[in-house]
Design a protein around this motif. Sequence first.
Motif, PDB file in Angstrom:
ATOM      1  N   SER A  11      41.495  54.444  40.661  1.00  0.00           N
ATOM      2  CA  SER A  11      42.832  53.850  40.642  1.00  0.00           C
ATOM      3  C   SER A  11      43.296  53.433  42.030  1.00  0.00           C
ATOM      4  CB  SER A  11      43.838  54.826  40.044  1.00  0.00           C
ATOM      5  OG  SER A  11      43.488  55.148  38.734  1.00  0.00           O
ATOM      6  N   ILE A  12      43.130  54.307  42.983  1.00  0.00           N
ATOM      7  CA  ILE A  12      43.531  53.994  44.360  1.00  0.00           C
ATOM      8  C   ILE A  12      42.699  52.845  44.912  1.00  0.00           C
ATOM      9  CG2 ILE A  12      43.586  54.902  46.714  1.00  0.00           C
ATOM     10  CD1 ILE A  12      44.340  57.621  45.430  1.00  0.00           C
ATOM     11  N   LEU A  13      41.401  52.859  44.634  1.00  0.00           N
ATOM     12  CA  LEU A  13      40.525  51.789  45.090  1.00  0.00           C
ATOM     13  C   LEU A  13      40.936  50.448  44.490  1.00  0.00           C
ATOM     14  CD1 LEU A  13      37.908  51.149  46.699  1.00  0.00           C
ATOM     15  CD2 LEU A  13      36.696  51.430  44.547  1.00  0.00           C
ATOM     16  N   ALA A  14      41.289  50.441  43.212  1.00  0.00           N
ATOM     17  CA  ALA A  14      41.689  49.194  42.564  1.00  0.00           C
ATOM     18  C   ALA A  14      42.983  48.643  43.163  1.00  0.00           C
ATOM     19  CB  ALA A  14      41.868  49.419  41.062  1.00  0.00           C
ATOM     20  N   ILE A  15      43.953  49.504  43.418  1.00  0.00           N
ATOM     21  CA  ILE A  15      45.221  49.054  43.991  1.00  0.00           C
ATOM     22  C   ILE A  15      45.011  48.480  45.390  1.00  0.00           C
ATOM     23  CG2 ILE A  15      47.457  49.863  44.836  1.00  0.00           C
ATOM     24  CD1 ILE A  15      47.395  51.862  42.451  1.00  0.00           C
ATOM     25  N   VAL A  16      44.232  49.174  46.193  1.00  0.00           N
ATOM     26  CA  VAL A  16      43.986  48.723  47.575  1.00  0.00           C
ATOM     27  C   VAL A  16      43.176  47.429  47.594  1.00  0.00           C
ATOM     28  CG1 VAL A  16      42.776  49.322  49.705  1.00  0.00           C
ATOM     29  CG2 VAL A  16      44.222  51.014  48.581  1.00  0.00           C
ATOM     30  N   LEU A  17      42.136  47.354  46.772  1.00  0.00           N
ATOM     31  CA  LEU A  17      41.305  46.148  46.764  1.00  0.00           C
ATOM     32  C   LEU A  17      42.063  44.926  46.248  1.00  0.00           C
ATOM     33  CD1 LEU A  17      37.795  47.374  45.581  1.00  0.00           C
ATOM     34  CD2 LEU A  17      38.431  46.489  47.811  1.00  0.00           C
ATOM     35  N   HIS A  18      42.865  45.100  45.231  1.00  0.00           N
ATOM     36  CA  HIS A  18      43.633  43.964  44.707  1.00  0.00           C
ATOM     37  C   HIS A  18      44.591  43.424  45.766  1.00  0.00           C
ATOM     38  CE1 HIS A  18      45.812  41.439  41.893  1.00  0.00           C
ATOM     39  NE2 HIS A  18      46.922  41.909  42.418  1.00  0.00           N
ATOM     40  N   GLY A  19      45.353  44.302  46.398  1.00  0.00           N
ATOM     41  CA  GLY A  19      46.317  43.864  47.415  1.00  0.00           C
ATOM     42  C   GLY A  19      45.648  43.238  48.619  1.00  0.00           C
ATOM     43  N   THR A  20      44.570  43.841  49.073  1.00  0.00           N
ATOM     44  CA  THR A  20      43.855  43.319  50.244  1.00  0.00           C
ATOM     45  C   THR A  20      43.241  41.954  49.954  1.00  0.00           C
ATOM     46  OG1 THR A  20      43.350  45.578  50.919  1.00  0.00           O
ATOM     47  CG2 THR A  20      42.041  43.828  51.911  1.00  0.00           C
ATOM     48  N   THR A  21      42.624  41.820  48.786  1.00  0.00           N
ATOM     49  CA  THR A  21      41.994  40.551  48.424  1.00  0.00           C
ATOM     50  C   THR A  21      43.039  39.457  48.236  1.00  0.00           C
ATOM     51  OG1 THR A  21      40.270  41.796  47.293  1.00  0.00           O
ATOM     52  CG2 THR A  21      40.413  39.461  46.818  1.00  0.00           C
ATOM     53  N   ARG A  22      44.143  39.795  47.605  1.00  0.00           N
ATOM     54  CA  ARG A  22      45.204  38.803  47.401  1.00  0.00           C
ATOM     55  C   ARG A  22      45.760  38.314  48.729  1.00  0.00           C
ATOM     56  NH1 ARG A  22      50.467  39.610  43.502  1.00  0.00           N
ATOM     57  NH2 ARG A  22      51.263  37.502  43.755  1.00  0.00           N
ATOM     58  N   ARG A  23      46.009  39.231  49.648  1.00  0.00           N
ATOM     59  CA  ARG A  23      46.543  38.864  50.963  1.00  0.00           C
ATOM     60  C   ARG A  23      45.517  38.043  51.745  1.00  0.00           C
ATOM     61  NH1 ARG A  23      48.640  43.845  52.710  1.00  0.00           N
ATOM     62  NH2 ARG A  23      47.078  44.209  51.873  1.00  0.00           N
ATOM     63  N   GLY A  38      38.100  27.546  39.316  1.00  0.00           N
ATOM     64  CA  GLY A  38      38.178  28.622  38.332  1.00  0.00           C
ATOM     65  C   GLY A  38      37.064  29.650  38.429  1.00  0.00           C
ATOM     66  N   ILE A  39      35.968  29.324  39.081  1.00  0.00           N
ATOM     67  CA  ILE A  39      34.834  30.237  39.157  1.00  0.00           C
ATOM     68  C   ILE A  39      34.979  31.254  40.289  1.00  0.00           C
ATOM     69  CG2 ILE A  39      33.411  28.797  40.647  1.00  0.00           C
ATOM     70  CD1 ILE A  39      32.080  30.642  37.612  1.00  0.00           C
ATOM     71  N   ALA A  40      35.856  30.997  41.239  1.00  0.00           N
ATOM     72  CA  ALA A  40      35.983  31.853  42.424  1.00  0.00           C
ATOM     73  C   ALA A  40      36.328  33.306  42.093  1.00  0.00           C
ATOM     74  CB  ALA A  40      36.999  31.264  43.399  1.00  0.00           C
ATOM     75  N   PRO A  41      37.304  33.586  41.215  1.00  0.00           N
ATOM     76  CA  PRO A  41      37.570  34.998  40.898  1.00  0.00           C
ATOM     77  C   PRO A  41      36.395  35.687  40.217  1.00  0.00           C
ATOM     78  CG  PRO A  41      39.406  33.633  40.200  1.00  0.00           C
ATOM     79  CD  PRO A  41      38.307  32.710  40.621  1.00  0.00           C
ATOM     80  N   TRP A  42      35.694  34.952  39.361  1.00  0.00           N
ATOM     81  CA  TRP A  42      34.539  35.536  38.677  1.00  0.00           C
ATOM     82  C   TRP A  42      33.416  35.840  39.658  1.00  0.00           C
ATOM     83  CZ3 TRP A  42      35.005  37.149  33.848  1.00  0.00           C
ATOM     84  CH2 TRP A  42      36.029  36.611  33.069  1.00  0.00           C
ATOM     85  N   ALA A  43      33.178  34.925  40.595  1.00  0.00           N
ATOM     86  CA  ALA A  43      32.117  35.135  41.577  1.00  0.00           C
ATOM     87  C   ALA A  43      32.451  36.301  42.509  1.00  0.00           C
ATOM     88  CB  ALA A  43      31.896  33.855  42.384  1.00  0.00           C
ATOM     89  N   ALA A  44      33.678  36.373  42.975  1.00  0.00           N
ATOM     90  CA  ALA A  44      34.080  37.454  43.872  1.00  0.00           C
ATOM     91  C   ALA A  44      34.049  38.807  43.150  1.00  0.00           C
ATOM     92  CB  ALA A  44      35.469  37.193  44.431  1.00  0.00           C
ATOM     93  N   GLY A  77      42.604  39.889  42.314  1.00  0.00           N
ATOM     94  CA  GLY A  77      43.222  39.609  43.609  1.00  0.00           C
ATOM     95  C   GLY A  77      42.966  38.182  44.062  1.00  0.00           C
ATOM     96  N   VAL A  78      41.749  37.698  43.846  1.00  0.00           N
ATOM     97  CA  VAL A  78      41.436  36.304  44.200  1.00  0.00           C
ATOM     98  C   VAL A  78      42.244  35.351  43.336  1.00  0.00           C
ATOM     99  CG1 VAL A  78      39.617  34.550  44.175  1.00  0.00           C
ATOM    100  CG2 VAL A  78      39.142  36.807  45.101  1.00  0.00           C
ATOM    101  N   ALA A  79      42.334  35.641  42.051  1.00  0.00           N
ATOM    102  CA  ALA A  79      43.102  34.772  41.161  1.00  0.00           C
ATOM    103  C   ALA A  79      44.582  34.766  41.534  1.00  0.00           C
ATOM    104  CB  ALA A  79      42.922  35.219  39.711  1.00  0.00           C
ATOM    105  N   ALA A  80      45.135  35.921  41.852  1.00  0.00           N
ATOM    106  CA  ALA A  80      46.555  35.995  42.226  1.00  0.00           C
ATOM    107  C   ALA A  80      46.813  35.296  43.558  1.00  0.00           C
ATOM    108  CB  ALA A  80      46.995  37.449  42.302  1.00  0.00           C
ATOM    109  N   GLY A  81      45.906  35.438  44.510  1.00  0.00           N
ATOM    110  CA  GLY A  81      46.055  34.757  45.790  1.00  0.00           C
ATOM    111  C   GLY A  81      45.984  33.247  45.646  1.00  0.00           C
ATOM    112  N   ALA A  82      45.073  32.771  44.804  1.00  0.00           N
ATOM    113  CA  ALA A  82      44.976  31.327  44.564  1.00  0.00           C
ATOM    114  C   ALA A  82      46.228  30.817  43.856  1.00  0.00           C
ATOM    115  CB  ALA A  82      43.733  31.020  43.735  1.00  0.00           C
ATOM    116  N   ARG A  83      46.773  31.605  42.946  1.00  0.00           N
ATOM    117  CA  ARG A  83      48.010  31.215  42.259  1.00  0.00           C
ATOM    118  C   ARG A  83      49.178  31.163  43.244  1.00  0.00           C
ATOM    119  NH1 ARG A  83      48.083  34.913  38.440  1.00  0.00           N
ATOM    120  NH2 ARG A  83      49.351  36.320  39.680  1.00  0.00           N
TER     121      ARG A  83
END
Length: 96
Positions: A11-23, A38-44, A77-83
Motif C-alpha cells: 500500500s505504501i509503495l503504491a501511494i509513493v509510486l503513483h505520486g512520484t510518477t505523476r509528478r 495511449g500505450i505509455a501507461p501500459w508500457a511504464a 501515475g503516468v496516465a494521471a500525469g498525462a491527463r
Amino acid sequence: MFFLISFAIASILAIVLHGTTRRFVRNRLRYVDSVQKGIAPWAAGGAAFLLGAVLVPFLPLVGLGTALTAGLAVGSGVAAGARDIKQGTSPIVYGP
C-alpha cells in the motif's frame, strides 16, 4: 501477521509510486509527445511490474502481488500525469 506487513508495504509503495510518477510526468515529460499516447501507461506499468517480478525472489516480504501493485501504481501515475498536462493543470516549474 505476515500478510498485514506485506499489505502495508504494498500500500505504501503504491501511494509513493503513483505520486512520484505523476509528478515526474507532469513536470519533466511535459514536452515529450510519446507520453501523451495511449500505450505509455501500459508500457511504464509493464516495465515496473517486470522489474518488481525480477526482484521478488530476493526480497523476503514482497511477492508478485506487490510487483503487480507497483505496476498498476506506475501506470495510473503516468496516465494521471498525462491527463494533467492535457487539461493544463500542470504547475509552473522553476529551476532545473
